[in-house]
Structures are given as structure tokens and as C-alpha cells.
Motif scaffolding. Structure first.
Motif, mmCIF file in Angstrom:
data_model
loop_
_atom_site.group_PDB
_atom_site.id
_atom_site.type_symbol
_atom_site.label_atom_id
_atom_site.label_comp_id
_atom_site.label_asym_id
_atom_site.label_seq_id
_atom_site.Cartn_x
_atom_site.Cartn_y
_atom_site.Cartn_z
ATOM 1 N N TYR A 153 41.695 -16.289 38.464
ATOM 2 C CA TYR A 153 40.319 -16.250 38.966
ATOM 3 C C TYR A 153 39.497 -17.321 38.260
ATOM 4 O O TYR A 153 39.883 -17.837 37.218
ATOM 5 N N GLN A 162 40.672 -15.438 34.288
ATOM 6 C CA GLN A 162 41.558 -14.283 34.264
ATOM 7 C C GLN A 162 42.818 -14.542 35.098
ATOM 8 O O GLN A 162 42.743 -14.845 36.279
ATOM 9 N N ALA A 177 45.319 -13.018 37.053
ATOM 10 C CA ALA A 177 45.439 -11.684 37.653
ATOM 11 C C ALA A 177 46.845 -11.427 38.176
ATOM 12 O O ALA A 177 47.347 -10.316 38.129
ATOM 13 N N ASN A 206 45.789 0.356 36.473
ATOM 14 C CA ASN A 206 44.546 -0.309 36.875
ATOM 15 C C ASN A 206 44.508 -1.717 36.305
ATOM 16 O O ASN A 206 44.859 -1.933 35.146
ATOM 17 N N GLY A 207 44.108 -2.660 37.131
ATOM 18 C CA GLY A 207 43.953 -4.033 36.668
ATOM 19 C C GLY A 207 45.248 -4.809 36.556
ATOM 20 O O GLY A 207 45.283 -5.886 35.963
ATOM 21 N N SER A 208 46.331 -4.302 37.150
ATOM 22 C CA SER A 208 47.614 -5.005 37.006
ATOM 23 C C SER A 208 47.799 -6.079 38.067
ATOM 24 O O SER A 208 48.782 -6.817 38.035
ATOM 25 N N GLY A 209 46.873 -6.182 39.019
ATOM 26 C CA GLY A 209 46.946 -7.279 39.989
ATOM 27 C C GLY A 209 47.402 -6.863 41.377
ATOM 28 O O GLY A 209 47.719 -7.718 42.202
ATOM 29 N N LYS A 210 47.401 -5.580 41.673
ATOM 30 C CA LYS A 210 47.864 -5.119 42.990
ATOM 31 C C LYS A 210 46.929 -5.599 44.100
ATOM 32 O O LYS A 210 47.364 -6.198 45.078
ATOM 33 N N THR A 211 45.634 -5.325 43.928
ATOM 34 C CA THR A 211 44.680 -5.707 44.965
ATOM 35 C C THR A 211 44.627 -7.223 45.118
ATOM 36 O O THR A 211 44.542 -7.744 46.233
ATOM 37 N N GLU A 217 41.360 -2.055 49.069
ATOM 38 C CA GLU A 217 40.384 -1.585 48.089
ATOM 39 C C GLU A 217 39.356 -0.658 48.720
ATOM 40 O O GLU A 217 38.151 -0.857 48.581
ATOM 41 N N GLU A 265 45.923 1.911 47.912
ATOM 42 C CA GLU A 265 45.491 3.241 47.454
ATOM 43 C C GLU A 265 44.865 4.085 48.561
ATOM 44 O O GLU A 265 43.693 4.445 48.498
ATOM 45 N N HIS A 291 48.562 3.904 41.992
ATOM 46 C CA HIS A 291 48.920 4.116 40.605
ATOM 47 C C HIS A 291 49.400 5.551 40.405
ATOM 48 O O HIS A 291 49.604 5.990 39.291
ATOM 49 N N THR A 322 36.315 -11.867 47.590
ATOM 50 C CA THR A 322 36.702 -10.896 46.569
ATOM 51 C C THR A 322 35.858 -9.635 46.638
ATOM 52 O O THR A 322 36.047 -8.728 45.843
HETATM 53 N N1 LIG Z 1 36.711 -11.316 41.501
HETATM 54 C C1 LIG Z 1 37.325 -11.322 40.298
HETATM 55 N N2 LIG Z 1 36.980 -12.245 39.375
HETATM 56 C C2 LIG Z 1 37.589 -12.280 38.164
HETATM 57 N N3 LIG Z 1 38.552 -11.440 37.783
HETATM 58 C C3 LIG Z 1 38.951 -10.495 38.654
HETATM 59 C C4 LIG Z 1 38.357 -10.382 39.958
HETATM 60 N N4 LIG Z 1 38.950 -9.349 40.604
HETATM 61 C C5 LIG Z 1 39.862 -8.840 39.754
HETATM 62 N N5 LIG Z 1 39.873 -9.524 38.583
HETATM 63 C C6 LIG Z 1 40.770 -9.269 37.435
HETATM 64 O O1 LIG Z 1 42.102 -9.429 37.874
HETATM 65 C C7 LIG Z 1 42.938 -8.420 37.348
HETATM 66 C C8 LIG Z 1 43.667 -7.706 38.458
HETATM 67 O O2 LIG Z 1 42.738 -7.012 39.241
HETATM 68 P P1 LIG Z 1 43.169 -6.209 40.550
HETATM 69 O O3 LIG Z 1 41.925 -5.778 41.234
HETATM 70 O O4 LIG Z 1 44.118 -7.031 41.326
HETATM 71 O O5 LIG Z 1 43.915 -4.950 39.921
HETATM 72 P P2 LIG Z 1 44.546 -3.662 40.629
HETATM 73 O O6 LIG Z 1 45.985 -3.643 40.257
HETATM 74 O O7 LIG Z 1 44.228 -3.649 42.061
HETATM 75 O O8 LIG Z 1 43.803 -2.483 39.870
HETATM 76 P P3 LIG Z 1 43.346 -1.030 40.404
HETATM 77 O O9 LIG Z 1 44.528 -0.133 40.284
HETATM 78 O O10 LIG Z 1 42.279 -0.654 39.439
HETATM 79 O O11 LIG Z 1 42.842 -1.189 41.790
HETATM 80 C C9 LIG Z 1 42.051 -7.517 36.502
HETATM 81 O O12 LIG Z 1 42.235 -7.867 35.145
HETATM 82 C C10 LIG Z 1 40.659 -7.840 36.949
HETATM 83 O O13 LIG Z 1 39.767 -7.761 35.855
#
Ligand SMILES: Nc1ncnc2c1ncn2[C@@H]1O[C@H](COP(=O)(O)OP(=O)(O)OP(=O)(O)O)[C@@H](O)[C@H]1O
Ligand SMILES: [Mg+2]
Lengths: 324, 298
Positions: A28, A32, A34, A54-59, A99, A177, A209, B297
Motif C-alpha cells: 500500500y 504496508q 499487505a 485479521n490483517g493477514s491480507g485476505k481482503t 468486506e 467473510e 477467520h 480500497t
Molecule cells: N487502504 C489501506 N492502506 C494501507 N494499508 C492497508 C489498507 N488496507 C489494508 N491495509 C493493511 O494491509 C494488511 C492486510 O489487510 P487486509 O484488509 O487485506 O486483511 P484481512 O486479511 O482481510 O483482515 P480481516 O480478517 O481483518 O478482514 C493489514 O496490515 C492492513 O493494515
């Protein structure tokens, strides 16, 4: 199930893959990282669980697959075609819930679906009302269809989001999810809906998750942690990779632990009236006999099947926690 | 047969579906319906409709007091003094009164919210995976904003004409140049003026749309657009900035009064339309470039 045309299948090694990514990476703008070098292969016809804390990069991965964000590097192919370049051809065959649902609060549930359907270039306006009614019926929202979406409960919004993904017959469903905010009854309904869709030949890509949710419906799974893919494969194989644990229930835990160690069991742990251990190589009937010979009063004896959670802990050596 | 089965039968096995030829219009229709069914849109139009009513009543009260000619002189051209003789002049007065602020502010709200509002609500990602297509969605949004420009202007004009007809006499009228024209021709000129006023808003609409692609907050985009509008209006009054003022989107706005001359004085009218086209081109392209490359995003 359809065959991929030969020309398309030749272009990547994983024949029949509905989703195939190569070294897919997203950093990003804030810096970050991701998603980090993701090689994901989702076989056609599978119910694929995409797991990670959470935050592992799935979305982030799902957004790249849907052409909403550009990868920093690497490639992604969906239904055999490159994304985001082929979005116009690919996306009408894909239903997505990303999401959580997003709705126009000032429109009724039905009008929300009519609007999303109007945005699909392949949707036939003549069948629009019928298809919207069918989608509402499928998620059990027919009675609330005329209500303003603003007045929907979280679970109702989630259902309406699912209905939007089901407006057309799809080859691939991407659900980020999907059971978020649903009551137990709703969760069960979604699970049976997913099984039903899979039986019709739709590939379902399901991020979650919730480990037991994945275990209940998925045929395949991938595990993410901190943007990296830890493992992927058939759920049965993933769980089988980790051996189950021997569990002895007894009031004489001290004696039982000693005997188990003598019998060659490793990692013996005592909790309350349970002694668990890595099962030894020998026949477990002999282990039980040895316990009884030593005067241990055995209430229960058996091997607990490894869960996906055990597999996950074994793979990462850590729990299912958010990384900073 | 349940309705779910209908869905399954309609082509579960066919591969890529054909694009239906009328789809773009379907998307535009959906966009127009969605915009004009919002309470916010209706409230903006109601405010615009109220302006001519207030002006009409104020003029009526002032003249019935026997005070004679009105003071101040409203927005620019001295149409206001003619209202008591001919209700049609309320149309020109109302347009002159709303063009500097009320109309562009309403456009700024609609244009600023166009992309940013959808991003804010998260609906943008679902429109894009539908897939609406980024260029087409942007074009649809711009077309809808322009439709709103036209509707907003017509609301002011029609409201003014109605109030004017109710409170004042109608009939032949005198142009700014002093010649007499028939009421029918006056009506025609009023319509032409409404169209020119609507076209004057094209620049603000493009600017607002561009701002809208920069942020994920609808409120921020609206506030920025309206803020820019006010800033430009103020700068346009500062004599030292004489050299750059002709490039402000609002500089030639009041030139629509030239349509009431006989013969019509086209010079500034053409300049105004040229500026609007310039803004539409420049900010339209900027909005497109930005939106195509944008990471969705939200
Ligand atoms: N728009 C953004 N700008 C900067 N960093 C981001 C952005 N969106 C997500 N991130 C970062 O990227 C990483 C992955 O986020 P992501 O949303 O893909 O996680 P996730 O696996 O979907 O989590 P969750 O289970 O909480 O939905 C996280 O560390 C988050 O802080
Ligand atoms: Mg997520």
C-alpha cells in the motif's frame, strides 16, 4: 463442469484453476506490505477456504482478484484470464461479497438489487425483475424486500449483499467473510447455500477467520499469515499432515503420564483429568494395556483427530493472532 | 417451480454472456433514478424553487408599499426594476440571483458526491465488480450531473415564471437595448437563457467530479468544491487579478443578460461557453486519469 478451452489452459500450468496467482504482491502507499509473493491456485469446482488472522491480507488479495486495486507486482488470472485487464469479460461470471455488504440506505432492498443489476453489462433488462425476485427469495429476504435498506439489520444487509452476488448464474463466487453478523440459523443457511451452489458447479472462494466454518464446508483451503501463503491444499490433507493427539482421561494423571512416557509417547501434557500426548509408533492397544497393568484407572482412551486449528498452529508455531 | 430454479435454468452452462446493447442507457437510467429519488436532491431543488418565490414576494411587498423603484439592484443586470411591469422579468432576475451561488453550490454537492459518496458508502466497489466499467461509470456520473444542472436551472425558471404570472402582469417586454419584443419571443429568450445558464455550470460540474475522484469522503468532496467556488467568486472581484480573471469559470456567467439585447451581443456568451468547454475538457480528463488509476480500497 466445463472444460477450459485449450488455448486458455496452456497459458498457465495449473489447468482447471479458476483462480491462479503468481508472485502476487501488494504494497500500500503507506508502505504496508499487505500481500507478499502469493502463489494461489483454486481448482475448479472446489469450495476454497481462504484462512488467516485479521490483517493477514485476505481482503487485499480479493480486491486484486476483482480488479479493484492494482498489484504492486505479480499476476493474477481469474477464470483463465488476466485481471484486471479482462475485467469486462470475467466479472459478469463472478459474484462477489467484499468486506461486507454496501447498500444505498435510501433505496429499498429490491431497488438496491435492481441498481446493481443495471450496472452489469451482460444482465438482460427484460429478466431483471424476475432475477431480483429469485435472488431475494434465495436468501430469504422476500418479505423485507420493500423496506429501506437503511432499516435493515446487519444480518439482513449481509443477506442482501449475498443476493447481489447471486443475481446471475455465476462460475465463481468470492465471499469475504460471508457469515459476519449472521445468527446461528443464518450461518447454517449460508453454509447450505454454499453447498448447494457448489453442487451446481459454482466454484466458491470463501475467506474467513473462523476455522471450524472452513472445516465444515470447504474442500480446499489456503492459510495466510502476515501477507504470505503458509500452505494450501485439500482440507483433508492439511489436517492429516498433523497427527492427532492421544487423549487419556483418568483421575490418576501422574501415573498415566509416567506410563505414557515409558511407552514412548512424546510431549505429554496434563490438564485437569486429561493427559494428552503425541501418540507413540507402537500399537495403541498395547499402550492401553500397559496403563491398566500399572493400575491407572482409565475413564477414556482415544486419539483426537487433528483440527485445522491444530494444523495451523503446527504450521505457524503460533496462535491465531493479529500480527502488528 | 421455485424462482430460484428459474435462475439456474437461465443459462447456468453458457459461458461468457453477451453485453446487451442498451446497457449503457440502463446504467444511466438507474443513475438518474437513484439521484433524483434522494431526499437530498429534492431538498436542493426545493431551495432553488424557493428563491424566485421569495424574490417575487419581496418585490410585490416593496411596490405595494408605494416605495416605487426597488433599491440595491439584485444580481447584476437591472432586470429587477422591470418585474412590476412584466412577470417574465422575474425569470431573468431569479436566474441572475441564483447563478453566482445557489445553483453552482447545488451542482457542487451533486458532483462532489458523485464518486466520493459511492466510495464512502462502499457501493463503488460493487458497481465496479458488477462490472460497470470505470470510464462508463464516470461518464454516467458526469451525464447525470449535467442533467441535474439542466433540471436545477429549469426549476428556478419555471418557479419564477409561475410566481411572476401569479403576482405581476405579463405581456410584451422591452429589451435592454430598448426595443419591444412580443411575449412569445420573450418566453423563447427566457428558455434560451435558462439553457445558457445550465451550460454555464458545466465547468463547476467537471471540477466537482474531479475533486470527487480524489477522496473517499463525500462530505470532503462537496465542501472542497463549494469552497473552490466561493474562492473563485471572491478572486473574481479583486481588481489586481485582472489578468487571470477571464480564465475563471465564473467570469462570464452574467453574460447571459446579453441574450436580452437586440440584436443579441454574442461575444461574451461565446467566451463563456468556451471557458466551460475548456474546464469540462481539462477536469474531465483529469478525473478520468485519476479514476482509472485509483485503488478502490473503500
Ligand atoms: N487502504 C489501506 N492502506 C494501507 N494499508 C492497508 C489498507 N488496507 C489494508 N491495509 C493493511 O494491509 C494488511 C492486510 O489487510 P487486509 O484488509 O487485506 O486483511 P484481512 O486479511 O482481510 O483482515 P480481516 O480478517 O481483518 O478482514 C493489514 O496490515 C492492513 O493494515
Ligand atoms: Mg478482510
Amino acid at each position: 463442469m466445463e472444460e477450459l478451452p485449450a488455448a486458455e489452459a496452456d497459458e498457465h500450468d495449473s489447468v482447471g484453476a479458476v483462480i491462479a496467482t503468481r508472485a502476487l504482491t501488494k504494497r500500500y502507499r503507506g508502505g504496508q506490505l499487505a500481500v507478499d509473493g502469493l502463489d494461489l491456485t483454486v481448482p475448479e469446482g472446489s469450495v476454497f477456504g481462504f484462512l488467516g488472522p485479521n490483517g493477514s491480507g485476505k481482503t487485499t488479495t480479493i480486491r486484486m482478484l476483482m480488479g479493484l486495486i492494482d498489484p504492486t507486482s505479480g499476476t493474477a488470472r481469474v477464470l483463465g484470464q488476466p485481471m484486471p485487464r479482462a475485467a469486462r469479460a470475467v466479472l459478469p461470471q463472478v459474484g462477489a461479497l467484499i468486506e461486507g455488504p454496501a447498500l444505498y440506505g435510501f433505496l429499498s432492498g429490491r431497488d438496491n438489487l435492481l441498481r446493481y443489476d443495471a450496472a452489469d453489462p451482460t444482465a438482460d433488462p427484460r429478466t431483471r425483475r424476475t432475477r431480483v425476485a429469485a435472488a431475494l427469495d434465495r436468501v430469504g429476504l422476500t418479505a423485507a424486500a420493500g423496506k429501506k435498506a437503511r432499516a435493515y439489520s446487519l444480518g439482513m444487509k449481509q443477506r442482501l449483499g449475498l443476493a447481489a452476488a447471486l443475481l446471475q448464474p455465476r462460475r465463481l463466487l468470492v465471499l469475504d467473510e460471508p457469515t459476519n453478523g449472521l445468527d446461528p440459523q443464518g450461518m447454517r443457511e449460508i453454509r447450505s447455500l454454499i453447498r448447494e451452489l457448489a453442487a451446481e458447479g459454482t466454484t466458491v472462494f470463501l475467506s474467513s477467520h473462523l476455522l471450524d466454518e472452513i472445516e465444515q464446508v470447504c474442500t480446499h483451503a489456503a492459510v495466510m499469515a502476515q501477507g504470505r501463503l503458509i500452505t494450501q491444499g485439500a482440507v483433508a490433507e492439511l489436517a492429516a499432515g498433523t497427527r492427532g493427539r492421544l487423549v487419556v482421561t483418568t483421575p490418576d494423571t501422574g501415573d498415566a503420564a509416567r506410563v505414557l512416557k515409558e511407552q514412548g509417547a512424546g510431549d505429554v501434557v496434563i490438564t485437569d483429568d486429561r493427559v494428552t500426548a503425541e501418540p507413540p509408533e507402537r500399537d495403541l492397544a498395547d499402550v492401553n494395556a500397559a496403563l491398566v497393568r500399572a493400575g491407572v484407572r482409565v475413564r477414556g482412551f482415544g486419539v483426537e483427530r487433528a483440527s485445522l486449528e491444530d494444523a495451523f498452529v503446527a504450521l505457524t508455531g503460533e496462535g491465531f493472532d493479529v500480527a502488528g | 417451480m421455485s424462482q430460484a430454479e428459474v435462475v439456474r435454468r437461465t443459462g447456468a452452462t453458457e459461458g461468457a454472456r453477451k453485453t446487451s446493447p442498451l446497457w449503457t442507457f440502463g446504467l444511466l437510467r438507474s443513475e438518474l433514478l437513484t439521484t433524483f429519488r434522494r431526499w437530498r436532491t429534492l431538498a436542493l431543488l426545493a431551495v432553488l424553487a424557493a428563491v424566485p418565490i421569495l424574490v417575487g414576494i419581496a418585490v410585490k411587498i416593496e411596490t405595494s408599499d408605494g416605495a416605487g423603484g426597488p433599491g440595491g439592484g439584485g444580481g447584476g443586470p437591472a432586470f429587477i426594476s422591470q418585474i412590476t411591469n412584466n412577470g417574465l422579468f422575474l425569470v431573468f432576475t431569479a436566474l441572475a440571483a441564483t447563478l453566482p451561488f445557489f445553483l453552482p453550490m447545488a451542482i457542487g454537492v451533486i458532483a462532489g458526491d458523485a464518486i466520493a459518496g459511492e466510495a464512502n458508502a462502499g457501493t463503488l466497489r460493487y458497481l465496479l465488480v458488477a462490472p460497470a466499467g470505470r470510464s462508463r461509470l464516470l461518464l454516467t456520473k458526469y451525464a447525470t450531473t449535467m442533467a441535474f444542472c439542466l433540471v436545477a436551472t429549469l426549476v428556478v425558471a419555471v418557479s419564477a415564471l409561475t410566481v411572476g404570472a401569479l403576482l405581476f402582469p405579463l405581456g410584451d417586454l422591452t429589451t435592454i437595448s430598448g426595443t419591444r419584443i412580443s411575449f412569445a419571443e420573450g418566453l423563447l429568450r427566457a428558455l434560451l437563457i435558462a439553457l445558457v445558464v445550465a451550460a454555464s455550470l458545466i465547468g463547476v460540474a467537471a471540477l466537482g467530479l474531479f475533486v470527487s475522484t480524489l477522496t473517499n469522503s463525500g462530505i470532503a468532496a462537496m465542501a472542497t468544491t463549494v469552497g473552490l467556488l466561493i474562492t473563485v467568486q471572491i478572486l473574481d472581484q479583486i481588481p489586481q487579478l485582472h489578468a487571470i480573471q477571464p480564465y475563471f469559470f465564473s467570469h462570464y456567467w452574467l453574460s447571459f443578460a446579453d441574450l436580452m439585447r437586440d440584436p443579441v451581443y454574442w461575444d461574451e456568451l461565446v467566451k463563456n461557453l468556451g471557458i466551460q468547454a475548456l474546464y469540462a475538457g481539462a477536469f474531465g480528463s483529469a478525473a478520468w486519469a485519476r479514476f482509472m488509476a485509483k485503488d478502490i480500497t473503500a
